[in-house]
Design a protein around this motif. Structure first.
Motif, PDB file in Angstrom:
ATOM      1  N   VAL A  67     -11.855  -0.111   4.490  1.00  0.00           N
ATOM      2  CA  VAL A  67     -12.269   0.420   3.105  1.00  0.00           C
ATOM      3  C   VAL A  67     -11.637   1.769   3.107  1.00  0.00           C
ATOM      4  CG1 VAL A  67     -14.260   1.324   1.815  1.00  0.00           C
ATOM      5  CG2 VAL A  67     -14.202  -0.942   2.897  1.00  0.00           C
ATOM      6  N   LYS A  68     -11.964   2.350   4.350  1.00  0.00           N
ATOM      7  CA  LYS A  68     -11.453   4.078   4.510  1.00  0.00           C
ATOM      8  C   LYS A  68      -9.948   4.152   4.406  1.00  0.00           C
ATOM      9  CE  LYS A  68     -15.794   5.611   7.064  1.00  0.00           C
ATOM     10  NZ  LYS A  68     -16.162   6.252   8.117  1.00  0.00           N
ATOM     11  N   ALA A  69      -9.486   3.069   4.512  1.00  0.00           N
ATOM     12  CA  ALA A  69      -7.815   3.111   4.789  1.00  0.00           C
ATOM     13  C   ALA A  69      -7.081   2.908   3.174  1.00  0.00           C
ATOM     14  CB  ALA A  69      -7.218   2.014   5.692  1.00  0.00           C
ATOM     15  N   GLY A  70      -7.791   2.253   2.475  1.00  0.00           N
ATOM     16  CA  GLY A  70      -7.090   2.003   1.190  1.00  0.00           C
ATOM     17  C   GLY A  70      -7.776   0.795   0.222  1.00  0.00           C
ATOM     18  N   PRO A  71      -7.478   0.300  -0.693  1.00  0.00           N
ATOM     19  CA  PRO A  71      -7.956  -0.673  -1.581  1.00  0.00           C
ATOM     20  C   PRO A  71      -7.437  -1.998  -1.366  1.00  0.00           C
ATOM     21  CG  PRO A  71      -6.018   0.388  -2.703  1.00  0.00           C
ATOM     22  CD  PRO A  71      -6.048   1.221  -1.432  1.00  0.00           C
ATOM     23  N   ARG A  72      -6.711  -2.382  -0.535  1.00  0.00           N
ATOM     24  CA  ARG A  72      -5.966  -3.619  -0.512  1.00  0.00           C
ATOM     25  C   ARG A  72      -6.799  -4.484  -0.075  1.00  0.00           C
ATOM     26  NH1 ARG A  72      -0.452  -3.513   2.483  1.00  0.00           N
ATOM     27  NH2 ARG A  72      -1.466  -2.210   3.986  1.00  0.00           N
ATOM     28  N   GLY A  73      -7.760  -4.669   0.755  1.00  0.00           N
ATOM     29  CA  GLY A  73      -8.604  -5.849   1.137  1.00  0.00           C
ATOM     30  C   GLY A  73      -7.755  -6.748   2.165  1.00  0.00           C
ATOM     31  N   TYR A  74      -7.682  -8.115   1.820  1.00  0.00           N
ATOM     32  CA  TYR A  74      -6.945  -8.824   2.654  1.00  0.00           C
ATOM     33  C   TYR A  74      -5.724  -8.909   1.891  1.00  0.00           C
ATOM     34  CZ  TYR A  74     -11.548 -10.678   3.964  1.00  0.00           C
ATOM     35  OH  TYR A  74     -12.984 -10.751   4.150  1.00  0.00           O
ATOM     36  N   PHE A  75      -4.292  -8.931   2.737  1.00  0.00           N
ATOM     37  CA  PHE A  75      -3.229  -8.640   1.996  1.00  0.00           C
ATOM     38  C   PHE A  75      -2.097  -9.358   2.604  1.00  0.00           C
ATOM     39  CE2 PHE A  75      -3.358  -5.314   5.483  1.00  0.00           C
ATOM     40  CZ  PHE A  75      -2.203  -5.213   6.124  1.00  0.00           C
ATOM     41  N   ALA A  76      -2.267 -10.089   3.854  1.00  0.00           N
ATOM     42  CA  ALA A  76      -0.987 -10.894   4.339  1.00  0.00           C
ATOM     43  C   ALA A  76      -1.728 -11.794   5.321  1.00  0.00           C
ATOM     44  CB  ALA A  76      -0.013  -9.847   4.869  1.00  0.00           C
ATOM     45  N   VAL A  77      -0.647 -12.624   5.705  1.00  0.00           N
ATOM     46  CA  VAL A  77      -0.844 -13.662   6.813  1.00  0.00           C
ATOM     47  C   VAL A  77       0.242 -13.584   7.956  1.00  0.00           C
ATOM     48  CG1 VAL A  77       0.040 -15.436   5.626  1.00  0.00           C
ATOM     49  CG2 VAL A  77      -1.778 -16.189   7.088  1.00  0.00           C
ATOM     50  N   ALA A  78      -0.178 -13.908   8.874  1.00  0.00           N
ATOM     51  CA  ALA A  78       1.131 -14.223  10.148  1.00  0.00           C
ATOM     52  C   ALA A  78       0.386 -14.974  11.141  1.00  0.00           C
ATOM     53  CB  ALA A  78       1.298 -12.886  10.523  1.00  0.00           C
ATOM     54  N   LYS A  79       1.234 -15.622  12.107  1.00  0.00           N
ATOM     55  CA  LYS A  79       0.793 -16.284  13.150  1.00  0.00           C
ATOM     56  C   LYS A  79       1.177 -15.697  14.596  1.00  0.00           C
ATOM     57  CE  LYS A  79       1.782 -20.645  13.603  1.00  0.00           C
ATOM     58  NZ  LYS A  79       2.715 -22.117  13.772  1.00  0.00           N
ATOM     59  N   ILE A  80       0.486 -15.491  15.608  1.00  0.00           N
ATOM     60  CA  ILE A  80       0.593 -14.895  16.752  1.00  0.00           C
ATOM     61  C   ILE A  80       1.157 -15.817  17.799  1.00  0.00           C
ATOM     62  CG2 ILE A  80      -0.653 -13.963  18.858  1.00  0.00           C
ATOM     63  CD1 ILE A  80      -2.881 -13.248  17.082  1.00  0.00           C
ATOM     64  N   SER A  81       2.396 -15.389  18.203  1.00  0.00           N
ATOM     65  CA  SER A  81       3.096 -16.076  19.270  1.00  0.00           C
ATOM     66  C   SER A  81       2.756 -15.752  20.753  1.00  0.00           C
ATOM     67  CB  SER A  81       4.396 -15.755  19.117  1.00  0.00           C
ATOM     68  OG  SER A  81       4.948 -14.518  19.426  1.00  0.00           O
ATOM     69  N   GLN A  82       2.261 -14.841  21.171  1.00  0.00           N
ATOM     70  CA  GLN A  82       1.917 -14.358  22.543  1.00  0.00           C
ATOM     71  C   GLN A  82       1.169 -12.919  22.461  1.00  0.00           C
ATOM     72  OE1 GLN A  82       6.543 -13.770  24.054  1.00  0.00           O
ATOM     73  NE2 GLN A  82       4.824 -13.387  25.696  1.00  0.00           N
ATOM     74  N   VAL A  83       0.518 -12.839  23.715  1.00  0.00           N
ATOM     75  CA  VAL A  83      -0.141 -11.658  24.000  1.00  0.00           C
ATOM     76  C   VAL A  83       0.466 -10.974  25.217  1.00  0.00           C
ATOM     77  CG1 VAL A  83      -2.110 -10.314  24.510  1.00  0.00           C
ATOM     78  CG2 VAL A  83      -2.031 -12.232  22.698  1.00  0.00           C
ATOM     79  N   ILE A  84       0.893  -9.842  25.187  1.00  0.00           N
ATOM     80  CA  ILE A  84       1.396  -9.050  26.572  1.00  0.00           C
ATOM     81  C   ILE A  84       0.962  -7.732  26.559  1.00  0.00           C
ATOM     82  CG2 ILE A  84       3.691 -10.316  26.173  1.00  0.00           C
ATOM     83  CD1 ILE A  84       4.712  -7.332  25.111  1.00  0.00           C
ATOM     84  N   PRO A  85       0.559  -7.301  27.819  1.00  0.00           N
ATOM     85  CA  PRO A  85       0.027  -5.824  28.003  1.00  0.00           C
ATOM     86  C   PRO A  85       1.298  -4.743  27.466  1.00  0.00           C
ATOM     87  CG  PRO A  85       0.422  -7.099  30.257  1.00  0.00           C
ATOM     88  CD  PRO A  85       1.071  -7.974  29.163  1.00  0.00           C
ATOM     89  N   LYS A  86       0.474  -3.818  26.835  1.00  0.00           N
ATOM     90  CA  LYS A  86       1.527  -2.767  26.210  1.00  0.00           C
ATOM     91  C   LYS A  86       2.234  -2.005  27.204  1.00  0.00           C
ATOM     92  CE  LYS A  86       1.416   1.077  22.660  1.00  0.00           C
ATOM     93  NZ  LYS A  86       0.607   1.713  21.672  1.00  0.00           N
ATOM     94  N   PRO A  87       3.438  -1.993  27.329  1.00  0.00           N
ATOM     95  CA  PRO A  87       4.193  -1.331  28.447  1.00  0.00           C
ATOM     96  C   PRO A  87       3.679   0.309  28.496  1.00  0.00           C
ATOM     97  CG  PRO A  87       5.837  -2.622  27.172  1.00  0.00           C
ATOM     98  CD  PRO A  87       4.382  -2.782  26.550  1.00  0.00           C
ATOM     99  N   GLY A  88       3.377   0.597  29.638  1.00  0.00           N
ATOM    100  CA  GLY A  88       3.141   1.975  29.821  1.00  0.00           C
ATOM    101  C   GLY A  88       1.810   2.531  29.219  1.00  0.00           C
ATOM    102  N   THR A  89       0.938   1.658  28.834  1.00  0.00           N
ATOM    103  CA  THR A  89      -0.311   1.877  28.365  1.00  0.00           C
ATOM    104  C   THR A  89      -1.502   1.180  28.929  1.00  0.00           C
ATOM    105  OG1 THR A  89       0.708   2.601  26.450  1.00  0.00           O
ATOM    106  CG2 THR A  89      -1.774   2.436  26.235  1.00  0.00           C
TER     107      THR A  89
END
Length: 307
Positions: A46-68
């Motif tokens: 809500v605090k970011a804008g009016p769009r609500g649900y706006f897109a769809v995608a598929k997750i392929s893999q999860v990795i550690p974020k380099p350097g963080t």
């Protein structure tokens, strides 16, 4: 596997790019790992804008974020991201679309799970949200959009609904969804000439061009698209034109395109017309890919449209 809702803010401090990667902290790791190979719906809080649900995608893999330390990246499977044709509101008739966000009396819950950046989404709710954002009959809607009333024969209603996942993976459906979003983002004007051309029936002549082609792992995000006239689309795809690293200046392969053609086709400013909504701006990485891999490199045996 499990389907999820992922919260995304366009001005996020994290390295989110919805069609490529989702940046998240360790406390969501287990939930997102369970969703690898499955689909997610993006949601704007809500605090970011009016769009609500706006897109769809598929997750392929999860990795550690380099350097963080303590952060991870969910990588989006190429060719799966698709923006909704119509953004889906947070509430429908005053009720949330997610049962987990609904009080027993049907009113929206407050706090707690509502504020979570990652939420599990049951299959039935996923199908409902996607169907609201990407209607099954989108191809027919587009095909008859500019037809005069009574100018086409209405077919009998289908006796079954295609599965939502079939809809999300069919190239013809995705092409129509991409074209509708890109052309609307540019107000049906060509991004390079600035012209808004329509045929006698009012149908826009502008086309939707992928900056990085789908076959080269380009996405169907509006940020990977340009609205272009047919001739400029042809030239862009064949490397005769591109956009500089300022994301504004139009580049022309001067040794292959006659000067008088440039003068006739391009806006006098030599600058790209950009969408009013900054969230739809061409992504610099997509433009860089086009400059480095297409501009000046593609040869074609086809006669140029001005010859």
């Amino acid at each position: 596997m499990a389907k999820l809702v992922l919260l995304h803010k366009a001005d996020s401090i994290y390295e989110d790019e919805p069609d490529r990667v989702y940046d998240f902290p360790k406390n969501y790791l287990k939930a997102i790992e369970a969703a690898v190979g499955d689909w997610v719906v993006y949601y704007e809080p809500v605090k970011a804008g009016p769009r609500g649900y706006f897109a769809v995608a598929k997750i392929s893999q999860v990795i550690p974020k380099p350097g963080t330390e303590g952060r991870f990246l969910a990588l989006i499977a190429p060719g799966t991201f698709l923006q909704f044709d119509s953004e889906v509101p947070r509430l429908l008739n005053g009720r949330p679309l997610e049962a987990a966000l609904t009080e027993p009396d049907g009113t929206p819950k407050r706090g707690g799970l509502v504020q979570s950046a990652v939420r599990v989404l049951p299959e039935q709710e996923f199908a409902r949200i996607v169907s609201l954002g990407l209607p099954e009959n989108l191809i027919d809607m587009e095909a008859t959009r500019y037809d005069p009333p009574g100018d086409h024969i209405l077919e009998p209603a289908a006796t079954f609904e295609r599965p939502v996942l079939e809809r999300l993976t069919r190239r013809p459906y995705r092409d129509v969804a991409f074209r509708r979003k890109v052309r609307a983002a540019y107000d049906y004007r060509c991004a390079m000439s600035g012209l808004r051309l329509r045929n006698g029936g009012g149908r826009p002549e502008v086309q939707a061009a992928h900056i990085r082609p789908v076959e080269h792992q380009g996405s169907d995000s509006v940020r990977n698209g340009l609205a272009l006239s047919g001739t400029l689309h042809w030239m862009f795809d064949r490397g005769l034109m591109s956009v500089a690293d300022d994301c504004q200046t139009i580049l022309v392969s001067r040794n292959k395109v006659p000067g008088e053609v440039v003068d006739r086709l391009l806006s006098p400013t030599g600058k790209l017309l950009t969408p009013e909504d900054p969230r739809n701006m061409p992504h610099p990485e997509n433009l860089r890919w086009h400059r480095e891999n297409v501009f000046g490199n593609v040869q074609s045996d086809e006669p140029a449209p001005w010859e």
